[in-house]
Enzyme design. Structure first.
Site, PDB file in Angstrom:
ATOM      1  N   HIS A  69     -10.632   1.208   4.554  1.00  0.00           N
ATOM      2  CA  HIS A  69     -10.894  -0.180   4.185  1.00  0.00           C
ATOM      3  C   HIS A  69     -10.987  -1.101   5.404  1.00  0.00           C
ATOM      4  O   HIS A  69     -11.751  -2.070   5.388  1.00  0.00           O
ATOM      5  CB  HIS A  69      -9.838  -0.663   3.192  1.00  0.00           C
ATOM      6  N   ASP A  88      -9.929  -1.755  -6.945  1.00  0.00           N
ATOM      7  CA  ASP A  88      -8.548  -1.495  -6.547  1.00  0.00           C
ATOM      8  C   ASP A  88      -7.954  -2.634  -5.720  1.00  0.00           C
ATOM      9  O   ASP A  88      -6.744  -2.671  -5.469  1.00  0.00           O
ATOM     10  CB  ASP A  88      -8.431  -0.177  -5.780  1.00  0.00           C
ATOM     11  N   ALA A 114     -22.572  -4.351 -11.879  1.00  0.00           N
ATOM     12  CA  ALA A 114     -23.169  -5.037 -10.729  1.00  0.00           C
ATOM     13  C   ALA A 114     -24.694  -4.983 -10.769  1.00  0.00           C
ATOM     14  O   ALA A 114     -25.365  -5.895 -10.280  1.00  0.00           O
ATOM     15  CB  ALA A 114     -22.659  -4.408  -9.428  1.00  0.00           C
ATOM     16  N   ASP A 128     -18.561  -1.413  -2.178  1.00  0.00           N
ATOM     17  CA  ASP A 128     -17.587  -0.323  -2.191  1.00  0.00           C
ATOM     18  C   ASP A 128     -17.682   0.452  -3.498  1.00  0.00           C
ATOM     19  O   ASP A 128     -16.696   0.662  -4.200  1.00  0.00           O
ATOM     20  CB  ASP A 128     -16.177  -0.897  -2.005  1.00  0.00           C
TER      21      ASP A 128
END
Length: 524
Positions: free
Chosen positions: A271, A295, A350, A369
């Site tokens: 990340h 997350d 999305a 992501d």
């Protein structure tokens, strides 16, 4: 006897067995796509094999000349047992058998043959009591109606509420119920010899399936622990995916549909590499968009920047974003990022979201992501169509960071994603990072370019960006990146150099085939 039985009871039997038959097919296709990836291929194979097995069962029915009622009941009980327990047994067998494909399609063939036997036998039993035209039209009508029920119930109610294991066991119970009811409904057509044994077997099958329903959670946990490894500390089935968190001596791990998303021990490397190169070149970005990343771990990294005023997180599954806020180990890991007043969570696809009109200001930076493109529903998010629509959401100076799978294990997939970005009008810089759980992992840093400008490998850096980027002095608390490690992300070794791969377009999605070939059965 048949004249005394209400016709709606007979048609109800047809409706039940038709619904059961299609549910078994849907369960097998879903299970195959969960475990083997590439949902289009797996569903296509399962449907093709299943339909051919139906034909084989119908063909075999012509050789049944006597005791049609008894054979029909025996078929129902066999189907209840095999179809009901097929899913938990396949889940348990997946990590232990090299010939899992044989077991999977063997069960599909066997179930298909049994389902193919049902209607021909039942129609031959009914033909003495109904006109032929009425028999054909009504039986087939209820058969198709059962298929409609199954197709509506499966994604809306059964999988989200029951899961695959309980769904298979429940419809096994329905088949067993038809078999048991048949011993009474068809009693005049059955010889008295062996009738008690037939009913006894029906009750035995029902008892086994009831026990299976009671122990379904234990069966699911056992199969997932065998498949995933580690103790399961959280599990949930949403309408979109199966979410499982396991605990090991190396922290906890998140799996979506059996595919590992991160390990809490080293997720910070992934990340930090995903977010900080982008934020370092998009200095003073105030509005940031995160696509995927339910997350909250990418959002955690973005919130380190004082210039950020708002973050919009678009993630399909509300169950995932709830997990990020309510599952204490994950909420602690993401530092309660999704509870920040700066963060807006949008639970929407999305792919649909980027096409919707939005009067709000455009975004200064975008972090993408998504899971790896292991199936077509995810692969559409890696297409030229999607990236071109995304451009409408960006300011002229905006940057985009994309996770792009491993350039070492799947180099063709990696460069396909980068070429797709370029074909969509972005200027792209490749980079990578070492994440112990996954190995070498690849990313892309992109920004919009003039459509008329020709971009090739010699123009991978933006003239207005200084690359490799310098880590912002405002950022604190990083565990992986610093001033010396940031430039190393952009130094590609000899075995990760560019490949000539066509871009991924919505009408063919060649990326899915590349990814499936390169990763094979490996879990990512």
């Amino acid at each position: 006897m048949m004249n005394r039985a209400p016709l709606w009871l007979l048609y109800l039997n047809v409706l039940v067995i038709a619904t059961c038959g299609l549910v078994y097919e849907l369960v097998a296709g879903t299970l195959a796509s969960y475990l083997l990836g590439d949902s289009v291929t797996q569903f296509s194979l399962v449907i093709g094999v299943y339909l051919s097995a139906l034909g084989a069962g119908a063909w075999i029915s012509q050789y049944v000349h006597t005791q049609l009622a008894r054979v029909f009941i025996e078929v129902e009980l066999a189907l209840a047992l095999i179809g009901g327990f097929s899913t938990p047994l396949l889940f348990l067998a997946f990590p232990m058998l090299d010939w899992f494909h044989v077991l999977l399609f063997g069960s599909v063939i066997l179930i298909g043959i049994l389902v193919g036997l049902e209607l021909p036998l039942l129609m031959r039993i009914l033909r003495e009591h109904l006109e032929f035209s009425e028999l054909i039209s009504r039986v087939l009508a209820f058969d198709y109606l059962g298929a409609l029920f199954a197709s509506l119930l499966f994604p809306i109610l059964l999988v989200p509420r029951l899961g695959l294991t309980r769904t298979a066991l429940l419809f096994g119970l329905l088949n067993a119920g038809v078999g048991l009811w048949g011993t009474y409904l068809l009693r005049p057509l059955l010889s008295s010899k062996g009738i008690d044994g037939l009913r006894g077997r029906a009750f035995l099958v029902i008892g086994m399936l009831v026990i299976g329903m009671i122990k379904a959670d234990a069966l699911t946990t056992l199969s997932e622990e065998n498949t995933l490894g580690g103790e399961i500390v959280y599990a949930d089935s949403s309408p979109y995916q199966r979410i499982v968190v396991t605990q090991s001596d190396r922290g906890f791990q998140l799996y979506l549909n059996g595919h590992l998303q991160f390990n809490s021990v080293d997720e910070y490397r992934y990340h930090e590499a995903l977010v900080h190169p982008l934020m370092s070149v998009c200095q003073n970005a105030s509005r940031v968009l995160v696509l995927g990343g339910g997350d909250g771990l990418a959002v955690r990294e973005i919130l380190r920047y004082p210039s950020v005023e708002s973050i919009t997180l678009v993630d399909l599954d509300p169950a995932m974003t709830r997990l990020a806020t309510r599952f204490e180990p994950l909420a602690r890991l993401n530092q309660n990022a999704l509870s920040s007043a700066k963060v807006e969570v949008v639970n929407q696809d999305a792919f649909v979201w980027v096409n919707e009109a939005d009067e709000r200001p455009a975004y200064d930076a975008v972090v993408i992501d998504f899971p790896d493109p292991g199936n077509y529903s995810v692969g559409k998010l890696y297409t030229t169509y999607f990236y071109q629509r995304l451009r409408k959401r960006l300011t002229p100076e905006a940057g985009v960071a994309v996770q792009c799978t491993s350039p070492l294990v799947a180099p063709q997939s990696y460069w396909c994603i980068l070429h797709t970005l370029r074909a969509s009008g972005y200027q792209v810089t490749p980079y990578h990072a070492a994440v112990p759980t996954f190995g070498v992992w690849g990313f892309a840093l992109a920004r919009i370019i003039d459509e008329e400008r020709i971009v090739d490998e010699t123009h991978s850096s933006s003239e207005r960006w200084s690359l490799p980027p310098t880590l912002s002095a405002d950022v604190e608390g990083l565990r992986f990146l610093n001033e010396s490690t940031m430039p190393s992300l952009f130094d590609l070794p000899a075995d990760q150099q560019p490949l000539d791969v066509p871009p991924n377009r919505l009408n063919d999605q060649n990326l899915i085939r590349l990814y499936d070939t390169e990763w094979g059965g490996r879990t990512t």
